[in-house]
Enzyme design. Structure first.
Site, short mmCIF file in Angstrom:
data_model
loop_
_atom_site.label_atom_id
_atom_site.label_comp_id
_atom_site.label_asym_id
_atom_site.label_seq_id
_atom_site.Cartn_x
_atom_site.Cartn_y
_atom_site.Cartn_z
N HIS A 188 44.16 85.06 -11.18
CA HIS A 188 43.34 83.81 -12.52
C HIS A 188 44.54 83.13 -13.17
CE1 HIS A 188 39.48 84.92 -12.23
NE2 HIS A 188 39.45 85.59 -13.32
N HIS A 203 34.23 83.13 -11.24
CA HIS A 203 33.94 83.90 -12.62
C HIS A 203 34.58 83.41 -13.40
CE1 HIS A 203 33.53 87.58 -14.36
NE2 HIS A 203 32.56 87.19 -14.66
N ASP A 204 34.42 84.01 -14.29
CA ASP A 204 35.69 83.97 -15.99
C ASP A 204 35.97 82.27 -16.11
OD1 ASP A 204 35.77 86.98 -16.05
OD2 ASP A 204 36.84 86.76 -14.33
N ASP A 229 40.62 90.35 -0.38
CA ASP A 229 41.54 91.24 -1.44
C ASP A 229 42.81 91.45 -0.96
OD1 ASP A 229 42.18 92.49 -3.39
OD2 ASP A 229 40.56 91.92 -4.78
N ASP A 278 36.89 85.06 -7.52
CA ASP A 278 37.18 85.60 -8.54
C ASP A 278 38.11 86.38 -8.30
OD1 ASP A 278 36.75 87.34 -10.96
OD2 ASP A 278 35.50 88.81 -9.77
N GLY A 336 38.09 88.12 -3.94
CA GLY A 336 38.36 89.31 -5.44
C GLY A 336 37.20 90.43 -5.12
N1 SAH Z 1 34.39 90.46 -7.84
C1 SAH Z 1 35.58 92.08 -8.36
C2 SAH Z 1 36.73 91.63 -9.26
C3 SAH Z 1 37.73 90.69 -9.04
S1 SAH Z 1 39.08 91.08 -9.77
C4 SAH Z 1 34.42 92.31 -9.24
O1 SAH Z 1 34.31 91.69 -9.82
O2 SAH Z 1 34.18 93.66 -9.85
C5 SAH Z 1 40.58 89.94 -9.29
C6 SAH Z 1 41.14 90.81 -7.21
O3 SAH Z 1 41.98 89.64 -7.02
C7 SAH Z 1 41.93 91.94 -7.75
O4 SAH Z 1 41.47 93.04 -6.62
C8 SAH Z 1 43.71 91.21 -6.90
O5 SAH Z 1 43.65 92.33 -6.29
C9 SAH Z 1 42.64 90.31 -6.12
N2 SAH Z 1 43.94 89.18 -6.04
C10 SAH Z 1 44.78 88.80 -6.63
N3 SAH Z 1 45.49 87.43 -6.36
C11 SAH Z 1 44.60 87.25 -4.98
C12 SAH Z 1 45.44 87.27 -3.21
N4 SAH Z 1 46.11 86.20 -3.79
N5 SAH Z 1 45.44 87.05 -2.28
C13 SAH Z 1 43.83 88.18 -2.55
N6 SAH Z 1 43.57 88.71 -3.38
C14 SAH Z 1 44.14 88.27 -4.59
MG MG Z 2 36.05 87.74 -13.18
#
Ligand code: SAH
Ligand code: MG
Length: 216
Positions: free
Chosen positions: A136, A161-162, A63, A133, A39
């Protein structure tokens, strides 16, 4: 972290409050070995992790850059400025690259672009620090638990996270599909001194060797 880099992290869009970002930094600084985050979004957590890693180790930031379910058009956390008008889908990769460039961390933070489960399936390097992260929902959270946590080295840390044990505070999959199964597996123990609110930090502990019994 120096003020100029801190300003870059603050400027990046994201959902990581200051106290949790500082706790993430503290935890990542406390262990050796490669760091991997699932993420990346626009690079906010990658700047904090990159600062903790700089000159010492590396950060892989995984990501697909197409956004999570809640980032899509019509959902609560949608940001229309992150949509690629040609493709018609979200694309946070240009924003991520700009953030890492602005922070001066291109030598330390390596973007890995693709679906988390696919990267996890082919990953082989033991991790000193894993930060989950990503998606979700129930399915992506479960896939990240199953795919990534086996790669944490014994003595290494798993940060999630979360994590909201109380459903009135937020969605439950990071709690139910990652945090609880990790503890229930007996392979991880929480380091409460490193955890901060919804950022929970678990250490991979040595599991007891299987006892072999001889049939008599
Ligand atoms: N850690 C970052 C926030 C991440 S938000 C921060 O704190 O700034 C969650 C991210 O997970 C998003 O950008 C989304 O594209 C990615 N994501 C969600 N599901 C995913 C998957 N199956 N494979 C790759 N990335 C994923
Ligand atoms: Mg988060």
């Amino acid at each position: 972290m120096i003020a100029a880099r801190r300003a870059v992290a603050d400027h990046a869009r994201g959902f990581l409050p200051d106290d949790e970002a500082m706790a993430l930094h503290r935890a990542a600084t406390s262990v050796a070995g490669p760091i991997l985050e699932v993420g990346a979004y626009c690079g906010k957590s990658a700047v904090w992790l990159g600062d903790a890693a700089e000159g010492r180790t590396v950060v892989f930031s995984v990501d697909h850059h197409r956004g999570s379910e809640e980032n899509q058009a019509g959902w609560e956390h949608h940001d229309p400025t992150l949509v690629d008008p040609v493709v018609g889908l979200m694309d946070t990769l240009p924003f991520f690259r700009q953030t890492i460039f602005d922070a001066g961390l291109e030598a330390t933070v390596v973007a890995v672009v693709g679906p988390s489960a696919t990267v996890a399936r082919w990953w082989a390097t033991p991790l000193g620090f894993l930060f989950i992260d990503g998606g979700h929902g129930v399915e992506p959270a479960r896939a990240d638990y199953l795919g990534w946590t086996p790669h944490v080295a014994v003595g290494g840390l798993l940060a999630i996270h979360d994590v909201y044990p109380d459903p009135s505070e937020g969605g439950r999959p990071p709690y139910e599909e990652i945090y609880r199964p990790a503890l229930a597996s007996g392979q991880f123990e929480e380091d409460v001194a490193l955890s901060c609110r919804s950022l929970r930090v678990l250490r991979r502990v040595q599991t007891a060797p299987a006892v072999l019994r001889c049939a008599t």
